[in-house]
Motif scaffolding. Structure first.
Motif, PDB file in Angstrom:
ATOM      1  N   VAL A 178     -10.994   7.184  -0.146  1.00  0.00           N
ATOM      2  CA  VAL A 178     -10.690   5.761   0.025  1.00  0.00           C
ATOM      3  C   VAL A 178     -11.268   4.951  -1.136  1.00  0.00           C
ATOM      4  N   ARG A 179     -12.497   5.247  -1.512  1.00  0.00           N
ATOM      5  CA  ARG A 179     -13.147   4.461  -2.576  1.00  0.00           C
ATOM      6  C   ARG A 179     -12.444   4.637  -3.925  1.00  0.00           C
ATOM      7  N   VAL A 180     -12.028   5.867  -4.253  1.00  0.00           N
ATOM      8  CA  VAL A 180     -11.334   6.028  -5.537  1.00  0.00           C
ATOM      9  C   VAL A 180      -9.910   5.479  -5.460  1.00  0.00           C
ATOM     10  N   THR A 181      -9.282   5.522  -4.290  1.00  0.00           N
ATOM     11  CA  THR A 181      -7.962   4.898  -4.147  1.00  0.00           C
ATOM     12  C   THR A 181      -8.080   3.390  -4.297  1.00  0.00           C
ATOM     13  N   ALA A 182      -9.157   2.814  -3.770  1.00  0.00           N
ATOM     14  CA  ALA A 182      -9.395   1.373  -3.941  1.00  0.00           C
ATOM     15  C   ALA A 182      -9.555   1.021  -5.414  1.00  0.00           C
ATOM     16  N   GLU A 183     -10.280   1.858  -6.158  1.00  0.00           N
ATOM     17  CA  GLU A 183     -10.456   1.621  -7.594  1.00  0.00           C
ATOM     18  C   GLU A 183      -9.123   1.764  -8.330  1.00  0.00           C
ATOM     19  N   LEU A 184      -8.337   2.758  -7.957  1.00  0.00           N
ATOM     20  CA  LEU A 184      -7.011   2.923  -8.558  1.00  0.00           C
ATOM     21  C   LEU A 184      -6.136   1.714  -8.268  1.00  0.00           C
ATOM     22  N   PHE A 185      -6.148   1.231  -7.040  1.00  0.00           N
ATOM     23  CA  PHE A 185      -5.363   0.055  -6.653  1.00  0.00           C
ATOM     24  C   PHE A 185      -5.771  -1.150  -7.499  1.00  0.00           C
ATOM     25  N   HIS A 186      -7.069  -1.324  -7.680  1.00  0.00           N
ATOM     26  CA  HIS A 186      -7.571  -2.425  -8.507  1.00  0.00           C
ATOM     27  C   HIS A 186      -7.059  -2.302  -9.933  1.00  0.00           C
ATOM     28  N   ARG A 187      -7.122  -1.095 -10.501  1.00  0.00           N
ATOM     29  CA  ARG A 187      -6.660  -0.892 -11.882  1.00  0.00           C
ATOM     30  C   ARG A 187      -5.157  -1.156 -11.990  1.00  0.00           C
ATOM     31  N   LEU A 188      -4.393  -0.712 -11.006  1.00  0.00           N
ATOM     32  CA  LEU A 188      -2.945  -0.914 -11.052  1.00  0.00           C
ATOM     33  C   LEU A 188      -2.590  -2.392 -10.951  1.00  0.00           C
ATOM     34  N   LEU A 189      -3.296  -3.128 -10.083  1.00  0.00           N
ATOM     35  CA  LEU A 189      -3.026  -4.559  -9.975  1.00  0.00           C
ATOM     36  C   LEU A 189      -3.411  -5.294 -11.247  1.00  0.00           C
ATOM     37  N   THR A 190      -4.487  -4.855 -11.887  1.00  0.00           N
ATOM     38  CA  THR A 190      -4.867  -5.446 -13.169  1.00  0.00           C
ATOM     39  C   THR A 190      -3.771  -5.207 -14.209  1.00  0.00           C
ATOM     40  N   ALA A 191      -3.251  -3.981 -14.222  1.00  0.00           N
ATOM     41  CA  ALA A 191      -2.157  -3.652 -15.140  1.00  0.00           C
ATOM     42  C   ALA A 191      -0.908  -4.464 -14.831  1.00  0.00           C
ATOM     43  N   ALA A 192      -0.667  -4.723 -13.553  1.00  0.00           N
ATOM     44  CA  ALA A 192       0.515  -5.493 -13.148  1.00  0.00           C
ATOM     45  C   ALA A 192       0.390  -6.962 -13.502  1.00  0.00           C
ATOM     46  N   ALA A 193      -0.835  -7.487 -13.436  1.00  0.00           N
ATOM     47  CA  ALA A 193      -1.038  -8.926 -13.628  1.00  0.00           C
ATOM     48  C   ALA A 193      -0.957  -9.328 -15.096  1.00  0.00           C
ATOM     49  N   ARG A 194      -1.398  -8.456 -16.013  1.00  0.00           N
ATOM     50  CA  ARG A 194      -1.464  -8.851 -17.424  1.00  0.00           C
ATOM     51  C   ARG A 194      -0.100  -9.156 -18.016  1.00  0.00           C
ATOM     52  N   PRO A 195       0.914  -8.280 -17.842  1.00  0.00           N
ATOM     53  CA  PRO A 195       2.243  -8.646 -18.341  1.00  0.00           C
ATOM     54  C   PRO A 195       3.052  -9.420 -17.292  1.00  0.00           C
ATOM     55  N   ARG A 196       2.359  -9.738 -16.177  1.00  0.00           N
ATOM     56  CA  ARG A 196       3.000 -10.418 -15.056  1.00  0.00           C
ATOM     57  C   ARG A 196       4.210  -9.638 -14.541  1.00  0.00           C
ATOM     58  N   ALA A 197       4.021  -8.323 -14.452  1.00  0.00           N
ATOM     59  CA  ALA A 197       5.063  -7.460 -13.916  1.00  0.00           C
ATOM     60  C   ALA A 197       5.221  -7.666 -12.418  1.00  0.00           C
ATOM     61  N   ILE A 198       4.124  -8.033 -11.748  1.00  0.00           N
ATOM     62  CA  ILE A 198       4.145  -8.382 -10.327  1.00  0.00           C
ATOM     63  C   ILE A 198       3.441  -9.726 -10.214  1.00  0.00           C
ATOM     64  N   THR A 199       4.130 -10.710  -9.675  1.00  0.00           N
ATOM     65  CA  THR A 199       3.583 -12.068  -9.676  1.00  0.00           C
ATOM     66  C   THR A 199       3.308 -12.614  -8.285  1.00  0.00           C
ATOM     67  N   SER A 200       3.588 -11.828  -7.250  1.00  0.00           N
ATOM     68  CA  SER A 200       3.379 -12.333  -5.896  1.00  0.00           C
ATOM     69  C   SER A 200       3.199 -11.176  -4.929  1.00  0.00           C
ATOM     70  N   LEU A 201       2.670 -11.491  -3.757  1.00  0.00           N
ATOM     71  CA  LEU A 201       2.562 -10.483  -2.702  1.00  0.00           C
ATOM     72  C   LEU A 201       3.945  -9.961  -2.340  1.00  0.00           C
ATOM     73  N   ALA A 202       4.939 -10.838  -2.335  1.00  0.00           N
ATOM     74  CA  ALA A 202       6.307 -10.420  -2.009  1.00  0.00           C
ATOM     75  C   ALA A 202       6.800  -9.368  -2.999  1.00  0.00           C
ATOM     76  N   ASP A 203       6.472  -9.547  -4.305  1.00  0.00           N
ATOM     77  CA  ASP A 203       6.830  -8.541  -5.304  1.00  0.00           C
ATOM     78  C   ASP A 203       6.160  -7.210  -4.989  1.00  0.00           C
ATOM     79  N   LEU A 204       4.878  -7.258  -4.670  1.00  0.00           N
ATOM     80  CA  LEU A 204       4.114  -6.046  -4.378  1.00  0.00           C
ATOM     81  C   LEU A 204       4.703  -5.317  -3.179  1.00  0.00           C
ATOM     82  N   VAL A 205       5.017  -6.057  -2.146  1.00  0.00           N
ATOM     83  CA  VAL A 205       5.615  -5.456  -0.947  1.00  0.00           C
ATOM     84  C   VAL A 205       6.965  -4.835  -1.272  1.00  0.00           C
ATOM     85  N   ARG A 206       7.737  -5.502  -2.108  1.00  0.00           N
ATOM     86  CA  ARG A 206       9.078  -5.018  -2.440  1.00  0.00           C
ATOM     87  C   ARG A 206       9.034  -3.697  -3.205  1.00  0.00           C
ATOM     88  N   VAL A 207       8.131  -3.573  -4.161  1.00  0.00           N
ATOM     89  CA  VAL A 207       8.154  -2.392  -5.030  1.00  0.00           C
ATOM     90  C   VAL A 207       7.304  -1.241  -4.512  1.00  0.00           C
TER      91      VAL A 207
END
Length: 223
Positions: A178-207
Motif C-alpha cells: 500500500v505504501r509504495v502504491t501510494a508513492e507511485l500514485f503521487h508520482r503519477l499525479l505529479t507527472a500528470a499535473a506538470r503538462p496538465r495531462a489530467i486537470t480534474s478529478l473527472a479526468d482521473l476517473v475517466r482514464v
C-alpha cells in the motif's frame, strides 16, 4: 502550455477527495477465486504544494481464509505470512465490515495497482462491505498506461523501478505494498499535473477507473 488551462490542484473535487489506497494478499485455491488473508488501507488527501499525502486513516488486518482456501507453502514463501499469523485472525466478512465502517466520510475513491484483483474481492464480499464494493477504484496501472505509453511493462515492480522507488522491506505484505502504491500514485499525479495531462478529478476517473460491478443496476432475466 496555456496558463489559463485548469490545473489538477485547483480542482475542488480533487482536493476534497480522500484517496484510500487498498491492497489484499490472498490465497489462490484451485477452482475458486482468490481469498484474502491480509488487507491494508491508507488514506491520502491533497495538501497544497505537496499533493496527496498520507494522514489520518490507516487500517491493516490479517484475515482467516475459508476452509476451501487454506494458506499454502507457496503463499508463505511469497508473502511471509504464516499459519500462526492467521490462527486467531477474523473472517473476511468481519474484517471488511470493520474496514467499511472505518472509511473516512465521502467523498472517497479507492486506489490500487491492477485494481480488478481488489475489485473482485470487494464484490465477492459486497454484503459485508457495501460502501467499499460500490466505490470506484483508481487503477495505478491504467493511470500509468495513460501517462507513460510505451513502457515495456506495467507491473508494480516495473513501475517502481521506472520511478526509482525503492522496493519495500516486505514486498507482498499488504501495508508495505500500500505504501509504495501510494508513492507511485503521487508520482503519477505529479507527472500528470506538470503538462496538465489530467486537470480534474473527472479526468482521473475517466482514464483510470471502471464502474464497480456492485454499483451497476441488476438486470432481471425474462422467463
Amino acid at each position: 502550455m496555456n496558463p489559463a488551462q485548469p490545473r489538477l490542484p485547483d480542482d475542488r473535487a480533487f482536493t476534497q477527495t480522500v484517496f484510500v489506497v487498498i491492497d489484499f494478499e490472498g490465497t489462490t485455491p484451485k477452482g475458486h477465486p482468490p481469498e484474502p488473508i491480509e488487507v491494508a488501507a491508507l488514506g491520502l488527501q491533497h495538501v497544497p504544494g505537496r499533493g496527496p499525502v498520507a494522514g489520518g486513516f490507516a487500517f491493516a488486518s490479517f484475515i482467516s481464509p475459508p476452509a476451501h482456501a487454506p494458506l499454502t507453502r507457496s503463499d508463505t514463501a511469497q508473502t511471509g505470512i504464516t499459519t500462526a499469523d492467521l490462527s486467531d485472525a477474523p473472517s473476511a466478512r468481519l474484517v471488511l465490515r470493520r474496514l467499511d465502517e472505518a472509511l473516512p466520510p465521502e467523498p472517497v475513491l479507492l486506489v490500487a495497482h491492477h485494481a480488478p484483483v481488489e475489485a473482485n474481492i470487494l464484490y465477492a464480499y459486497r454484503t459485508a462491505c457495501p460502501r467499499l464494493a460500490r466505490t470506484r477504484i483508481v487503477d495505478t496501472r491504467l493511470l500509468a498506461k495513460h501517462l507513460l505509453p510505451g513502457l515495456p511493462a506495467y507491473s508494480l515492480d516495473a513501475l517502481l523501478a521506472h520511478h526509482g522507488i525503492a522496493q519495500p522491506a516486505h514486498r507482498h505484505r499488504a501495508m508495505d505494498d500500500v505504501r509504495v502504491t501510494a508513492e507511485l500514485f503521487h508520482r503519477l499525479l505529479t507527472a500528470a499535473a506538470r503538462p496538465r495531462a489530467i486537470t480534474s478529478l473527472a479526468d482521473l476517473v475517466r482514464v483510470a477507473t471502471r464502474a464497480p460491478r456492485a454499483a451497476q443496476p441488476i438486470q432481471l432475466e425474462l422467463s
